[in-house]
Motif scaffolding. Structure first.
Motif, mmCIF file in Angstrom:
data_model
loop_
_atom_site.group_PDB
_atom_site.id
_atom_site.type_symbol
_atom_site.label_atom_id
_atom_site.label_comp_id
_atom_site.label_asym_id
_atom_site.label_seq_id
_atom_site.Cartn_x
_atom_site.Cartn_y
_atom_site.Cartn_z
ATOM 1 N N ASP A 55 0.797 -1.235 0.000
ATOM 2 C CA ASP A 55 0.000 0.000 0.000
ATOM 3 C C ASP A 55 0.827 1.282 0.000
ATOM 4 N N PRO A 56 1.853 1.423 0.877
ATOM 5 C CA PRO A 56 2.564 2.710 0.880
ATOM 6 C C PRO A 56 3.259 3.007 -0.437
ATOM 7 N N PHE A 57 3.674 1.978 -1.142
ATOM 8 C CA PHE A 57 4.409 2.191 -2.388
ATOM 9 C C PHE A 57 3.466 2.566 -3.532
ATOM 10 N N VAL A 58 2.317 1.932 -3.595
ATOM 11 C CA VAL A 58 1.325 2.331 -4.599
ATOM 12 C C VAL A 58 0.876 3.763 -4.341
ATOM 13 N N ALA A 59 0.624 4.115 -3.071
ATOM 14 C CA ALA A 59 0.237 5.487 -2.746
ATOM 15 C C ALA A 59 1.323 6.479 -3.146
ATOM 16 N N ALA A 60 2.586 6.134 -2.910
ATOM 17 C CA ALA A 60 3.696 7.029 -3.240
ATOM 18 C C ALA A 60 3.866 7.216 -4.740
ATOM 19 N N MET A 61 3.452 6.239 -5.515
ATOM 20 C CA MET A 61 3.639 6.291 -6.965
ATOM 21 C C MET A 61 2.537 7.054 -7.689
ATOM 22 N N LEU A 62 1.402 7.319 -7.025
ATOM 23 C CA LEU A 62 0.237 7.854 -7.729
ATOM 24 C C LEU A 62 0.494 9.200 -8.400
ATOM 25 N N VAL A 63 0.990 10.172 -7.632
ATOM 26 C CA VAL A 63 1.166 11.511 -8.212
ATOM 27 C C VAL A 63 2.266 11.529 -9.270
ATOM 28 N N PRO A 64 3.444 10.920 -9.025
ATOM 29 C CA PRO A 64 4.432 10.866 -10.107
ATOM 30 C C PRO A 64 3.896 10.178 -11.365
ATOM 31 N N ALA A 65 3.086 9.126 -11.188
ATOM 32 C CA ALA A 65 2.518 8.439 -12.348
ATOM 33 C C ALA A 65 1.565 9.352 -13.109
ATOM 34 N N LEU A 66 0.795 10.166 -12.387
ATOM 35 C CA LEU A 66 -0.115 11.104 -13.051
ATOM 36 C C LEU A 66 0.637 12.122 -13.896
ATOM 37 N N PHE A 67 1.802 12.548 -13.435
ATOM 38 C CA PHE A 67 2.597 13.489 -14.221
ATOM 39 C C PHE A 67 3.212 12.819 -15.457
ATOM 40 N N ARG A 68 3.366 11.485 -15.399
ATOM 41 C CA ARG A 68 3.967 10.757 -16.525
ATOM 42 C C ARG A 68 2.944 10.010 -17.370
ATOM 43 N N GLY A 69 1.727 9.840 -16.849
ATOM 44 C CA GLY A 69 0.755 9.022 -17.555
ATOM 45 C C GLY A 69 1.132 7.551 -17.519
ATOM 46 N N ALA A 70 1.723 7.106 -16.412
ATOM 47 C CA ALA A 70 2.251 5.750 -16.317
ATOM 48 C C ALA A 70 1.193 4.764 -15.850
ATOM 49 N N LEU A 93 -6.582 15.637 -9.015
ATOM 50 C CA LEU A 93 -5.362 16.239 -9.538
ATOM 51 C C LEU A 93 -5.498 16.596 -11.005
ATOM 52 N N ARG A 94 -6.200 15.772 -11.777
ATOM 53 C CA ARG A 94 -6.390 16.096 -13.183
ATOM 54 C C ARG A 94 -7.317 17.299 -13.340
ATOM 55 N N GLY A 95 -8.246 17.468 -12.389
ATOM 56 C CA GLY A 95 -9.092 18.655 -12.426
ATOM 57 C C GLY A 95 -8.309 19.928 -12.147
ATOM 58 N N TRP A 96 -7.335 19.846 -11.238
ATOM 59 C CA TRP A 96 -6.513 21.013 -10.909
ATOM 60 C C TRP A 96 -5.448 21.274 -11.971
ATOM 61 N N LEU A 97 -4.887 20.215 -12.539
ATOM 62 C CA LEU A 97 -3.751 20.353 -13.463
ATOM 63 C C LEU A 97 -4.023 19.602 -14.765
ATOM 64 N N PRO A 98 -5.034 19.984 -15.513
ATOM 65 C CA PRO A 98 -5.389 19.215 -16.714
ATOM 66 C C PRO A 98 -4.302 19.209 -17.777
ATOM 67 N N ASP A 99 -3.468 20.243 -17.820
ATOM 68 C CA ASP A 99 -2.441 20.325 -18.857
ATOM 69 C C ASP A 99 -1.135 19.641 -18.452
ATOM 70 N N ARG A 100 -1.019 19.266 -17.176
ATOM 71 C CA ARG A 100 0.244 18.686 -16.706
ATOM 72 C C ARG A 100 0.127 17.218 -16.327
ATOM 73 N N THR A 101 -1.087 16.688 -16.300
ATOM 74 C CA THR A 101 -1.284 15.305 -15.874
ATOM 75 C C THR A 101 -1.953 14.486 -16.974
ATOM 76 N N ARG A 102 -1.800 13.159 -16.853
ATOM 77 C CA ARG A 102 -2.355 12.238 -17.849
ATOM 78 C C ARG A 102 -3.075 11.102 -17.125
#
Length: 224
Positions: A55-70, A93-102
């Motif tokens: 769980d802690p690792f999946v949680a830690a990966m969420l925001v970086p993955a959103l910036f990469r579309g991973a 996060l996609r609502g706040w940063l639609p141009d920076r996240t995937r």
């Protein structure tokens, strides 16, 4: 890369951290084919708070993955509650940063249902700011009904930003509040060097998951 051309981040091993003087949890992660280790740790005197799970690792990966579309793939089962909340984190996060996240996907088997375990201690993060004091004082004065009183406060120097405060000063303040300090560590910011303003909340949530064995976390505003 996955078959659809998206970056694939794979969580392939979760184990207790092996580091002298420390207790914690560590994971092997492949990021775009590059193997790395991510870990969360506390002094070994507090080993009883550590929970070994994905769980802690999946949680830690969420925001970086959103910036990469991973695409995140975990070889280890993940809490059903965390899997359900992935869409909420992504939507916010996609609502706040639609141009920076995937868009992202998280592929993992849910952990089999477990009997609920009550907290035997209450823990909060503390970095010496206004929000930290508010969380500590409010929960010391009026703990939530059914929850144990606040007993410990975790200070994470790596999460304190460029104006990092003295650990000695912070732990002294924590003791003055009548709490036991835990000075913890992680290499999360080195593994995922993304915009910390957006990553900090899920990073704290990830660390809370790593220290969730018998621990409850009082509701609060983000620690400061």
């Amino acid at each position: 890369m996955s078959g659809n051309g998206r970056p694939t981040w794979r969580l392939h091993s979760v184990r207790p951290l092996e580091r002298e003087g420390w207790a914690g949890v560590s994971a092997g992660i492949d990021l775009d084919g590059r193997a790395t280790e991510l870990w969360f740790a506390v002094p070994e005197a507090h080993a009883d708070v550590v929970r070994v799970s994905a769980d802690p690792f999946v949680a830690a990966m969420l925001v970086p993955a959103l910036f990469r579309g991973a695409e995140i793939r975990s070889d280890h089962p993940v809490s059903p509650a965390l899997l359900r909340r992935v869409r909420r984190v992504e939507g916010l996060l996609r609502g706040w940063l639609p141009d920076r996240t995937r868009p992202i996907t998280v592929s993992a088997e849910p952990v089999a249902a477990e009997a609920p375990r009550g907290a035997i201690r209450a823990v909060s993060f503390f970095a010496g700011g206004v929000d930290s004091f508010d969380t500590a004082i409010r929960n010391l004065a009026s703990p939530a009904i059914g929850n144990p009183p606040l007993t410990h406060a975790v200070y994470l120097p790596e999460f304190d930003g460029p104006a990092r405060r003295s650990a000695q000063r912070i732990t002294g303040t924590i003791r003055a509040l009548g709490l036991e300090p835990i000075v913890a560590g992680t290499n999360l910011r080195q593994v995922f060097p993304v915009d910390w303003e957006w990553h900090r909340g899920t990073a704290l949530a990830a660390f809370a998951q790593a220290l969730a064995e018998g621990s409850g976390w009082p509701s609060s505003r983000p620690a400061s």
